[in-house]
Write an enzyme that holds these catalytic residues in place. Structure first.
Site, short mmCIF file in Angstrom:
data_model
loop_
_atom_site.label_atom_id
_atom_site.label_comp_id
_atom_site.label_asym_id
_atom_site.label_seq_id
_atom_site.Cartn_x
_atom_site.Cartn_y
_atom_site.Cartn_z
N CYS A 43 0.83 -1.21 0.00
CA CYS A 43 0.00 0.00 0.00
C CYS A 43 0.86 1.26 0.00
O CYS A 43 0.65 2.16 -0.80
CB CYS A 43 -0.93 -0.02 1.20
SG CYS A 43 -1.94 1.46 1.29
N CYS A 48 -1.53 1.72 -3.08
CA CYS A 48 -2.53 2.79 -2.84
C CYS A 48 -1.95 4.19 -2.80
O CYS A 48 -2.46 5.10 -3.45
CB CYS A 48 -3.24 2.57 -1.51
SG CYS A 48 -3.38 0.89 -0.95
N LYS A 51 -0.04 5.42 -6.03
CA LYS A 51 -1.09 5.43 -7.07
C LYS A 51 -2.00 6.65 -6.92
O LYS A 51 -2.27 7.36 -7.87
CB LYS A 51 -1.88 4.12 -7.00
CG LYS A 51 -3.02 3.94 -7.96
CD LYS A 51 -4.35 4.51 -7.55
CE LYS A 51 -4.82 4.24 -6.17
NZ LYS A 51 -5.39 2.95 -5.92
N TYR A 178 -9.32 -3.27 -10.95
CA TYR A 178 -8.96 -2.03 -10.25
C TYR A 178 -7.75 -1.33 -10.91
O TYR A 178 -7.81 -0.17 -11.29
CB TYR A 178 -8.54 -2.35 -8.82
CG TYR A 178 -9.64 -2.63 -7.85
CD1 TYR A 178 -10.03 -1.66 -6.94
CD2 TYR A 178 -10.25 -3.87 -7.78
CE1 TYR A 178 -11.01 -1.91 -6.00
CE2 TYR A 178 -11.24 -4.14 -6.85
CZ TYR A 178 -11.61 -3.15 -5.95
OH TYR A 178 -12.57 -3.41 -5.03
N GLU A 182 -7.59 2.20 -13.01
CA GLU A 182 -6.92 3.33 -12.36
C GLU A 182 -5.76 3.84 -13.22
O GLU A 182 -5.61 5.04 -13.44
CB GLU A 182 -6.45 2.93 -10.96
CG GLU A 182 -7.63 2.65 -10.03
CD GLU A 182 -7.26 2.28 -8.61
OE1 GLU A 182 -8.13 2.40 -7.73
OE2 GLU A 182 -6.10 1.88 -8.35
N HIS A 437 -26.73 21.99 0.45
CA HIS A 437 -26.83 22.52 -0.91
C HIS A 437 -25.87 23.68 -1.14
O HIS A 437 -25.71 24.51 -0.26
CB HIS A 437 -28.27 23.00 -1.14
CG HIS A 437 -28.52 23.44 -2.53
ND1 HIS A 437 -28.62 22.55 -3.59
CD2 HIS A 437 -28.66 24.67 -3.06
CE1 HIS A 437 -28.84 23.25 -4.71
NE2 HIS A 437 -28.86 24.52 -4.41
N GLU A 442 -25.72 15.71 -1.83
CA GLU A 442 -27.13 15.92 -1.47
C GLU A 442 -28.05 15.02 -2.30
O GLU A 442 -29.18 14.74 -1.89
CB GLU A 442 -27.53 17.39 -1.62
CG GLU A 442 -27.58 17.89 -3.05
CD GLU A 442 -28.00 19.35 -3.15
OE1 GLU A 442 -28.97 19.74 -2.49
OE2 GLU A 442 -27.35 20.11 -3.90
P1 NDP Z 1 -8.53 -7.42 -10.26
O1 NDP Z 1 -8.86 -8.69 -9.60
O2 NDP Z 1 -9.26 -6.18 -9.86
O3 NDP Z 1 -8.69 -7.57 -11.82
C1 NDP Z 1 -7.97 -8.54 -12.52
C2 NDP Z 1 -8.33 -8.44 -13.98
O4 NDP Z 1 -7.42 -9.24 -14.71
C3 NDP Z 1 -9.72 -8.92 -14.29
O5 NDP Z 1 -10.25 -8.15 -15.34
C4 NDP Z 1 -9.47 -10.36 -14.75
O6 NDP Z 1 -10.42 -10.81 -15.66
C5 NDP Z 1 -8.15 -10.23 -15.45
N1 NDP Z 1 -7.32 -11.44 -15.43
C6 NDP Z 1 -7.08 -12.25 -14.39
N2 NDP Z 1 -6.22 -13.22 -14.75
C7 NDP Z 1 -5.93 -13.04 -16.05
C8 NDP Z 1 -5.12 -13.71 -16.99
N3 NDP Z 1 -4.43 -14.78 -16.66
N4 NDP Z 1 -5.07 -13.23 -18.25
C9 NDP Z 1 -5.75 -12.12 -18.60
N5 NDP Z 1 -6.54 -11.44 -17.76
C10 NDP Z 1 -6.62 -11.89 -16.49
O7 NDP Z 1 -6.94 -7.27 -10.06
P2 NDP Z 1 -5.93 -6.05 -10.11
O8 NDP Z 1 -4.65 -6.64 -10.55
O9 NDP Z 1 -6.50 -4.89 -10.85
O10 NDP Z 1 -5.83 -5.65 -8.58
C11 NDP Z 1 -5.50 -6.64 -7.61
C12 NDP Z 1 -6.25 -6.41 -6.33
O11 NDP Z 1 -5.67 -5.31 -5.64
C13 NDP Z 1 -7.71 -6.01 -6.54
O12 NDP Z 1 -8.54 -7.14 -6.60
C14 NDP Z 1 -8.01 -5.18 -5.31
O13 NDP Z 1 -8.45 -6.01 -4.30
C15 NDP Z 1 -6.66 -4.58 -4.96
N6 NDP Z 1 -6.62 -3.18 -5.40
C16 NDP Z 1 -7.46 -2.29 -4.80
C17 NDP Z 1 -7.46 -0.97 -5.19
C18 NDP Z 1 -8.42 -0.03 -4.54
O14 NDP Z 1 -8.92 -0.36 -3.48
N7 NDP Z 1 -8.71 1.12 -5.14
C19 NDP Z 1 -6.56 -0.47 -6.23
C20 NDP Z 1 -5.72 -1.49 -6.81
C21 NDP Z 1 -5.76 -2.79 -6.39
P3 NDP Z 1 -11.77 -11.56 -15.21
O15 NDP Z 1 -12.73 -10.49 -14.78
O16 NDP Z 1 -12.17 -12.28 -16.43
O17 NDP Z 1 -11.37 -12.48 -14.09
#
Ligand code: NDP
Length: 448
Positions: A43, A48, A51, A178, A182, A437, A442
């Site tokens: 983080c 976080c 980022k 995510y 982002e 307001h 709101e």
């Molecule tokens: P996410 O789980 O959010 O998203 C992963 C994405 O990658 C999905 O679209 C998934 O597709 C795809 N994917 C997974 N495996 C493969 C693969 N082998 N080949 C191609 N595509 C793939 O993961 P992130 O990496 O974005 O973030 C990791 C975690 O970190 C998040 O789940 C979150 O918990 C945390 N995070 C939180 C943030 C916040 O609170 N603002 C910011 C950044 C990270 P599909 O949908 O088909 O599975």
């Protein structure tokens, strides 16, 4: 005096590990913590915090442009990546120092090296030193997953993205979650051409469908490109060092970087879990009970290494609950219901509780209220970008079971509103609250 070197040995000084170490020490335990990278964890060091600073940096692109409508004579603007990158890295170093000081102030001994389990109550440091502890906490977090296919080694992950030497002009981002959304907003704000390549047909699985669709529509209007149902085939390096990305089902793309944002896996490799007898679940995460205890009585785990909810505030709560339970005589369990979350995309989105689809499945009869509006700042700026707020209400009880929003400051507004959802307030309670307001928030008390 116990026969162990420490009462608690924590492996991993990220959000969960640091909180657990500090609270346990406050309860009087003799605590040590080992960290092989940098104190602060994902983080603070590579997640976080840096980022969010980049998100702020990128948002100036729109603010500077909009400022003209507000009467400001903004001359030609120029973005310098190296200035922002170095300022962000300096802030990260400052925070790392504060985390170190906090541990020192609580008399937690810090070993800046890797530790692996050698048994249920012992670890070995990289330097070779063996240490015993009555209790061991594993808080090693997660690590970005890099899909395996030909040339995937040419891509980078979120670990590397904060250190780029130059700003890429063309960015391919793999994944639709995510990190993908982002960083799409971040790089787009800095002027890069961004393409999100997703293996499936939807972004941000788990978020409310209408909110996700709104982000997709706004992102596309801004000029971010999307490729759906496009699994990667191969990446090759062009002669000039740029990358040639081939996918199934669509044309190849040339890019300066490929960023893998394809999920994060629990950090368990080589930790000696098998030696100590710690069991993993089918997701490869450490299996823990409601009190964060693993299959071994003396070994606990918190945070992303347990893959419950991969969010910093959740890891912090788990670390606190563990320390209060095991060392403070205050048995505490984390409540995983109504955990708010946000995506710091451009614009950001946030949600708490059930999505409309989940609520329909779980409750049967629900009422849904929406407000689809243009923030007044966007109206004057001539920015045709609409916010969407959505409230899901249990028709039987009038209790608000979900709130979802996309628009400026959505995470800030949602955090406050999440208190009301957590407290199980009703739609009537929202209606009884006088509007503030003019504000965007709101809308929440004016939903009809
Ligand atoms: P996410 O789980 O959010 O998203 C992963 C994405 O990658 C999905 O679209 C998934 O597709 C795809 N994917 C997974 N495996 C493969 C693969 N082998 N080949 C191609 N595509 C793939 O993961 P992130 O990496 O974005 O973030 C990791 C975690 O970190 C998040 O789940 C979150 O918990 C945390 N995070 C939180 C943030 C916040 O609170 N603002 C910011 C950044 C990270 P599909 O949908 O088909 O599975």
């Amino acid at each position: 005096m116990s026969n162990f070197d420490y009462d608690l040995f924590v492996i991993g000084a990220g959000s969960g590990g640091v909180r657990a170490a500090r609270i346990a020490a406050g309860h009087g335990a003799r605590v040590a913590i080992a960290e092989e990278h940098r104190v602060g964890g994902t983080c603070v060091i590579r997640g976080c915090v840096p980022k969010k600073l980049l998100v702020y940096g990128a948002h100036f692109a729109e603010d500077l442009s909009d400022a003209r409508q507000f009467g400001w004579d903004v001359k030609e603007t120029k973005f310098d990546w190296v200035v922002l990158r170095d300022n962000v890295l300096a802030e990260v170093a400052r925070l790392e120092g504060i985390y170190g000081e906090t541990l020192a102030n609580h008399k937690v001994e810090v070993f800046k090296e890797r530790a692996v389990l050698t048994g249920p109550q012992s670890v070995k440091l990289a330097s070779g030193r063996e240490i015993t502890a009555k209790t061991i906490l594993i808080a090693t977090g997660g690590w970005p997953v890099r899909p395996e296919f030909e040339g995937s080694e040419h891509g980078i992950t979120s670990n590397d993205v904060f250190h780029l030497e130059t700003l890429p002009k063309r960015v391919v981002i793999a994944g639709g979650g995510y990190i993908a959304n982002e960083f799409a907003g971040i790089f787009h704000g800095f002027g890069a051409h961004v393409t999100i390549v997703n293996r499936g047909d939807q972004i941000l699985r788990g978020y409310d469908e209408q909110i996700r669709d709104r982000l997709l529509q706004i992102s596309m209007t801004k000029g971010i490109e999307f490729r759906f149902n496009a699994p990667f085939e191969k990446i090759t390096k062009n002669e000039d060092g740029t990358l040639h990305v081939e996918m199934k089902g669509c044309d190849a793309i040339d890019a300066d970087i490929v960023l893998f944002a394809t999920g994060r896996a629990p950090n368990v490799t080589g930790l000696g879990l098998d030696v100590a007898g710690v069991a993993l679940n089918d997701k490869g995460a450490i299996n823990v009970d409601d009190d964060n205890k693993s299959s071994v009585d003396s070994i606990y785990a918190v945070g992303d290494v347990t893959d419950r909810i991969q969010l910093t505030p959740v890891a912090i709560r788990e670390g606190q609950a563990f320390a209060d339970t095991v060392f403070g005589g205050k048995p505490t369990r984390v409540d995983y219901t109504n955990v708010p979350s946000a995506v710091f995309s451009h614009p950001p989105l946030a949600g708490v509780g059930l999505t409309e689809a989940q609520a329909k499945n779980k409750l049967g009869t629900i009422r849904t209220y929406t407000s689809d509006f243009r923030a007044m700042k966007n109206v004057l700026a001539g920015r045709n970008e609409r916010a969407l707020y959505k409230m899901i209400v249990d028709a039987a009880t009038d209790v608000v079971v979900g709130l979802h929003m996309i628009g400026p400051d959505a995470p800030e507004i949602l955090q406050a509103a999440a208190v009301a959802v957590k407290a199980k307030l009703t739609k009537a309670d929202f209606d009884a609250t006088v509007a503030l307001h003019p504000s965007m928030a709101e809308e929440l008390v004016l939903l009809k």
